[in-house]
Write a protein that holds these residues in place. Structure first.
Motif, mmCIF file in Angstrom:
data_model
loop_
_atom_site.group_PDB
_atom_site.id
_atom_site.type_symbol
_atom_site.label_atom_id
_atom_site.label_comp_id
_atom_site.label_asym_id
_atom_site.label_seq_id
_atom_site.Cartn_x
_atom_site.Cartn_y
_atom_site.Cartn_z
ATOM 1 N N TRP A 190 0.840 -1.201 0.000
ATOM 2 C CA TRP A 190 0.000 0.000 0.000
ATOM 3 C C TRP A 190 0.873 1.249 0.000
ATOM 4 C CZ3 TRP A 190 -4.308 1.493 -1.660
ATOM 5 C CH2 TRP A 190 -4.886 2.692 -1.236
ATOM 6 N N SER A 192 0.903 4.994 0.838
ATOM 7 C CA SER A 192 0.103 5.956 1.603
ATOM 8 C C SER A 192 0.731 7.335 1.540
ATOM 9 C CB SER A 192 -0.009 5.496 3.060
ATOM 10 O OG SER A 192 1.247 5.167 3.565
ATOM 11 N N HIS A 203 -11.124 5.467 -1.182
ATOM 12 C CA HIS A 203 -10.436 4.364 -0.458
ATOM 13 C C HIS A 203 -11.393 3.663 0.505
ATOM 14 C CE1 HIS A 203 -6.826 5.426 -2.333
ATOM 15 N NE2 HIS A 203 -6.384 6.342 -1.478
ATOM 16 N N ILE A 210 -7.596 -2.577 2.944
ATOM 17 C CA ILE A 210 -7.304 -1.153 2.725
ATOM 18 C C ILE A 210 -8.553 -0.313 2.988
ATOM 19 C CG2 ILE A 210 -6.556 0.560 0.996
ATOM 20 C CD1 ILE A 210 -4.354 -1.380 1.928
#
Ligand SMILES: Cc1cc2nc3c(=O)[nH]c(=O)nc-3n(C[C@H](O)[C@H](O)[C@H](O)COP(=O)(O)OP(=O)(O)OC[C@H]3O[C@@H](n4cnc5c(N)ncnc54)[C@H](O)[C@@H]3O)c2cc1C
Ligand code: SF4
Ligand code: SF4
Length: 1018
Positions: A190, A192, A203, A210
């Motif tokens: 992921w 970020s 999201h 997630i």
């Protein structure tokens, strides 16, 4: 005979299965379930020691994904993982009894630098100084500072949200994190970063982990805003990790990185980071302000903040005195003058200013200086100051401060400064009062300690000295921590102000109060089964009964060490005191520490690795009732044949694969070059060559020695005879067949040839006498005054005879009366290989001869630094009454003052590549070379270099050849081949010159030879 160490703490089947499966799934990095790796990674810089089940060194992000995915499979739900970077944590942050995932070995690439947009993208294992070195050409730097910057990784910094000097201006690590690539349990990657509400909404809609993370975290932030506001302190050093207060940044964007930064690997692996970088300020100044008490410096620092500096650091007299006693003081002593009639310096404020405008900087500094002059001498104020301009000079002062932090650990005796309450933070206005009460807690127990701190941020660093081997003193860890926690609450501060929580996480529930269950929810989102560095920061709400670690319930190093008998500890003293601060993992290839680690990047091949292994080995031997001191005695007394049959059998068994932990220790020791950089540069002065020699002595009481050990050990004894007939010896050494046999069966490569022109002949031609009672007796008083005796060593006398003669010529031309001591083996090669009995014998004989010569009052000098420094280190084994043999420059610098040279010389510039042992163990002697050159009208630049990779005969041993070349390539090769240095390079070490000759076919001169060229024109 030492016993075989076979029954150790075995790796659990679950973990062996895990490693096996990983391998079959294509894991590209290293999988190390061996006991040596486990032992070495069982410690950090804390008081704890936790044996992991194995160590994984991932090659890339895909490897991290493989680990995280596999750990998510039901059969591996009990597997526990702890990420690791430099391992410099002070509170057990990276320790685990599961698997360590060390990202520093391979995942250390700088992926992208974007100078226009001022950001970089790096892998988690990049070291902070490594990054700043790469950024320097762009005029940029990564701002968060920390004392361990030469070995701490970006992954570690992010996960402890590191900060240090300058944090008031530059903030913490997370303030510079733009984006993170994390690998979550289950294997999902992921990316970020700060996102808008629209992006957040997208999201939140996502299926799976997630989406859930974004939904729940945002919900916690919204629902608990009031609690968050009241719980998170409004400090520069506010909480690290799970930082709900900053889930939304100043512009209101949602940023998951506030949770991940400081999470101590308890949520995810950080594979990559995109970091904000800043322009290096063009101008800098440092004002060093002196006080007669630490309290005054602390209290005044608050007032001095009004003068708007970039940072203020305070150090107490203890720290200062340590720096004064170290070679580091040489570089900064001018900035701390002790004027006549001034009180003793007991506290110092280091006040830094930076600016891109020189006038602005000067104006600020002058305003402060005027103020300091006005208040000089008032009660509680400073009594003097000095100003340093320019980054290069200022960095010397910061380097002194950083080094002094390490030196705090080098107290003598069993009570050693330890980290457990070492980074409290309180609002700066409360700092002085807080410290006074803190000192009382320690003073009431009669404990020694040194203090320094980032006063501008209210952070105090202190490490009370405890003997953690003593169970009574161990109890103080709990008592003192509890008291300090109460104090930090009283002064509205934090126990964990800088270094993160680690095992001190037990105080988290109390601190977070009703917010703690929200932390548990967050932990559960990322790590529902408590597999990611469990026990740190928060337990997952999904695991009933999961416990946070407790400061006195995690195994401690002292509990292991106390099992070793006192007299054995004394014999292996320097290994006992390694405190794991990691300074030996200095990434910089142009730094001498530690070539074997740099060349292999294996932690077992480092001073820390070797100390850890020796301590474990001593403990295991003690547990089996072996008295190692007694064993060493027996080895010395036994004849060669007495143990031969048993040693032969043991060796055959070993070679057939019979396990013995001593062999793992042996392997780690054999990688050591005995360069002694650790002895000079480790803050604790861990002396690997010393305990390595002691280990080898008893190890070879059980196993056979390789032939090469006898060849190397006897070299000094055979060489005088061989040198009488150099031709046959040289023919043999150059014959391809014999070289192949030597390489294969004797374990030696590229053995040097003996000089055909003998020293004796050369001395006769120059009418130079060998020194003896008689020849000295013939000198007149005036001759004696200008006399000097050259102490021979086997390497220069027989393999580089011309250098000895050049020294004779140089000193003769400078007007000195030169004599040469008769050759006697020095014994160093014996010591290196652990022939302790033979070494002692050789040393005693040689020392006696040199003492006799020394009694004439004529100074003794040695040519090769490594051999010469043996007289003041290894020779201590035979007693304290040792001959004083100086390095050439140590003597010459004073001799030239007493007998200055007349006449003019043409100035040249030379560049020195100093020998590792010399520059790390006799640091001032490098400056002395510069002074000697200056006295003869020459300029000598000292180049920063690592190790040449030869170190005595290390590089001549077949098994070390590849590593020797690798080490040479790290630092020397580029310098030697750079056109910028052509014709200017000088090397002081015989080993270094011979390595350059064999690998680059160039002959470097010794400084003496350069000077001889200079004085020939006089
Ligand atoms: C003498 C000394 C002085 C110090 N001075 C300072 C100072 O001035 N300022 C300061 O902030 N700290 C200081 N520290 C503490 C320490 O150096 C820092 O906490 C540093 O950031 C740790 O970095 P590291 O690479 O050694 O991480 P490690 O110690 O290896 O790990 C630290 C934590 O980060 C986690 N971690 C590491 N890499 C990853 C990754 N890739 N993914 C996920 N988690 C990861 C680990 O699990 C662990 O919880 C000092 C320590 C010592 C010994
Ligand atoms: S050997 Fe020295 S530098 Fe290395 S970790 Fe131990 S104490 Fe620190
Ligand atoms: S002597 Fe040199 S190679 Fe050996 S551990 Fe020390 S620094 Fe490393």
């Amino acid at each position: 005979m030492i016993p075989r160490l076979a029954e150790l703490n075995p790796v659990q089947t679950l973990y062996l299965d895990f490693l096996d499966t990983l391998k079959h799934q294509g894991f590209e990095g290293d999988l190390n379930p061996d006991y040596a790796n486990r032992v070495v990674l069982a410690t950090d810089n804390s008081i704890y020691q936790v044996l992991p089940q194995g160590v994984l060194y991932p090659k890339n992000t895909e490897d991290l994904v493989r680990i995280a995915r596999l750990a998510d499979q039901p059969r591996f739900h009990n597997v526990v993982l702890s990420a690791r970077g430099g391992g410099t944590g002070t509170n057990g942050q990276s320790l685990t009894d599961g698997l360590i995932v060390d990202c520093s070995k391979y995942m250390n690439r700088i992926l992208e630098i974007n100078p226009d947009e001022r950001w970089v993208r790096v892998q988690g294992g990049v070291v902070k100084d490594q990054l700043n070195k790469a950024l320097k050409p762009y005029g940029l730097f990564f701002a968060p500072e920390l004392s361990t910057s030469n070995r701490a990784t970006i992954g570690g910094m992010i996960n402890t949200d590191a900060s240090g000097q300058g944090s008031v201006l530059y903030g913490k690590t997370r303030d510079h994190v733009l984006a993170l690539k994390s690998v979550l349990l289950g294997g999902e990657c992921w990316d970020s970063k700060a996102i808008s509400d629209e992006e957040l909404a997208v999201h939140q809609q996502r299926e799976g982990l997630i989406g859930e993370i974004h939904r729940v975290v945002n919900q916690i932030f919204t629902d608990c805003k009031a609690q968050i506001d009241s719980c998170f302190p409004k400090l520069n050093r506010c909480l690290t990790g799970y930082d709900l207060a900053h889930i939304r940044d100043e512009s209101g964007r949602f940023n998951l990185n506030s949770l991940l930064c400081g999470a101590e690997g308890s949520l995810a692996f950080i594979a990559e980071a995109k970091l904000n970088v800043l322009p290096i300020p063009k101008y800098a100044a440092l004002v060093n302000v002196k006080y007669d008490s630490f309290e005054s410096s602390l209290r005044d620092a608050k007032a001095l903040m009004d003068w708007q500096p970039t940072s203020i650091e305070t150090i107490d007299s203890k720290v200062l005195n340590l720096a004064m006693g170290d070679i580091v003081w040489d570089s900064v002593r001018d900035y701390f003058p002790q004027e006549e009639g001034e009180p003793t310096i007991r506290g110092i404020n280091l006040i830094e200013y930076t600016s891109d405008d020189e006038q602005d900087l000067k104006a600020k500094v002058e305003a402060l200086c005027q103020h300091l002059t006005q208040i000089k001498g008032q009660a509680g104020k400073s009594f003097g100051y000095s100003v340093v301009y320019g980054a290069a000079e200022i960095n010397k002062v910061w380097a002194m401060r950083k080094k002094a932090v390490g030196l705090l650990g080098n107290a003598q005796g069993d009570k050693r400064p330890v980290a457990f309450v070492e980074d409290t933070a309180v609002p700066p206005e409360n700092l002085a009062d807080f410290i006074m009460e803190f000192r009382k807690v320690l003073d009431d127990r009669g404990l020694a300690y040194g203090m320094f701190g980032h006063v501008d941020a209210g952070v105090l660093h202190v490490r009370p000295a405890l003997d953690m081997k003593d169970p009574e003193q161990e109890k103080m860890v709990r008592e003192i921590t509890d008291q300090v926690v109460v104090l930090t609450q009283k002064y509205k501060g934090l126990l964990w102000g800088e270094h993160g929580k680690g095992v001190r996480s037990e105080y988290a529930p109390e601190f977070f109060g009703e917010l703690y269950p929200q932390l548990q929810r967050i932990k559960a989102l990322f790590d529902p089964r408590n597999q990611m560095n469990p026990g740190k920061i928060a337990t997952p709400s999904t695991v009933e009964g999961a416990q946070l670690l407790k400061i006195d319930q995690v195994p401690m190093r002292g509990q292991h060490d106390r099992q070793i008998p006192v007299d054995v500890r004394q014999t292996y003293d320097s290994a006992m005191h390694c405190n794991g601060n990691g300074a030996c993992f200095n990434y910089d290839p142009q730094d001498a520490m530690c070539p074997s680690w740099k060349g292999t990047r294996q932690r077992i091949h480092s001073p820390k690795g070797r100390s850890s292994l020796i301590r474990e080995w001593l403990k295991l031997m003690s547990q089996r009732g072996t008295d190692l001191n007694q064993e060493a005695k027996q080895v010395r007394e036994a004849g060669f044949l007495t143990r031969l049959p048993k040693r032969l059998i043991n060796t055959v068994r070993r070679d057939r694969g019979e396990y013995d932990f001593s062999n793992e220790v042996h392997e780690a020791m054999m990688g050591c070059l005995a360069c002694k950089s650790c002895v000079g540069q480790c803050p604790i002065k861990v002396n690997v060559p010393d305990f390595r020699a002691r280990f080898l002595e008893v190890y070879y009481g059980r196993y056979m020695r390789p032939v090469k050990d006898y060849l190397v050990g006897s070299l000094e004894f055979m060489i005088p005879a061989l040198s009488r007939f150099p031709q046959p010896y040289n023919w043999a050494m150059q014959n391809p067949f014999i070289r192949a046999v030597m390489k294969r069966f004797a374990g030696m490569v590229d053995s040097p040839v003996i000089c055909r022109h003998s020293l004796r002949q050369g001395l006769i031609e120059r009418s130079v006498e060998f020194a003896s009672v008689e020849s000295i007796g013939r000198l007149t008083a005036a001759q004696r005054q200008r006399s000097v005796i050259i102490v021979q060593d086997a390497f220069t006398s027989y393999f580089e005879t011309q250098l000895v003669l050049d020294l004779v010529d140089l000193l003769g031309r400078l007007g000195f009366n030169v004599m040469v001591a008769p050759f006697m083996p020095n014994g160093k090669p014996l010591h290196v290989h652990g022939f302790m009995k033979a070494f002692n014998k050789a040393a005693e004989k040689n020392a006696q001869m040199l003492k006799d010569l020394e009694s004439s009052g004529i100074p003794l000098i040695g040519i090769d630094p490594s051999m010469t420094l043996t007289y003041r280190s290894e020779y201590k084994d035979i007693g304290d009454d040792l001959p004083k043999v100086q390095l050439i420059q140590e003597w010459l610098v004073d001799a030239l003052k007493a007998f200055p040279v007349k006449g003019e010389t043409t100035q040249h510039t030379f560049k020195l590549m100093a020998h590792c042992t010399e520059k790390t163990n006799a640091a001032p002697s490098i400056r002395q070379w510069q002074e000697v050159f200056a006295a003869l009208g020459q300029k000598l630049e000292v180049l920063a270099t690592g190790c040449c990779g030869m170190s005595g005969t290390f590089g001549h041993e077949t098994q070390n050849y590849a590593l020797s070349k690798e080490i040479y390539a790290l630092s020397w090769s580029e310098i030697v081949n750079s056109p910028a240095h052509r014709g200017q390079l000088l090397a002081t070490g015989y080993s270094c010159r011979s390595q350059v000759k064999r690998l680059d076919n160039q002959q470097l001169l010794h400084p003496v030879q350069a000077l001889l060229g200079v004085v020939q024109t006089l």
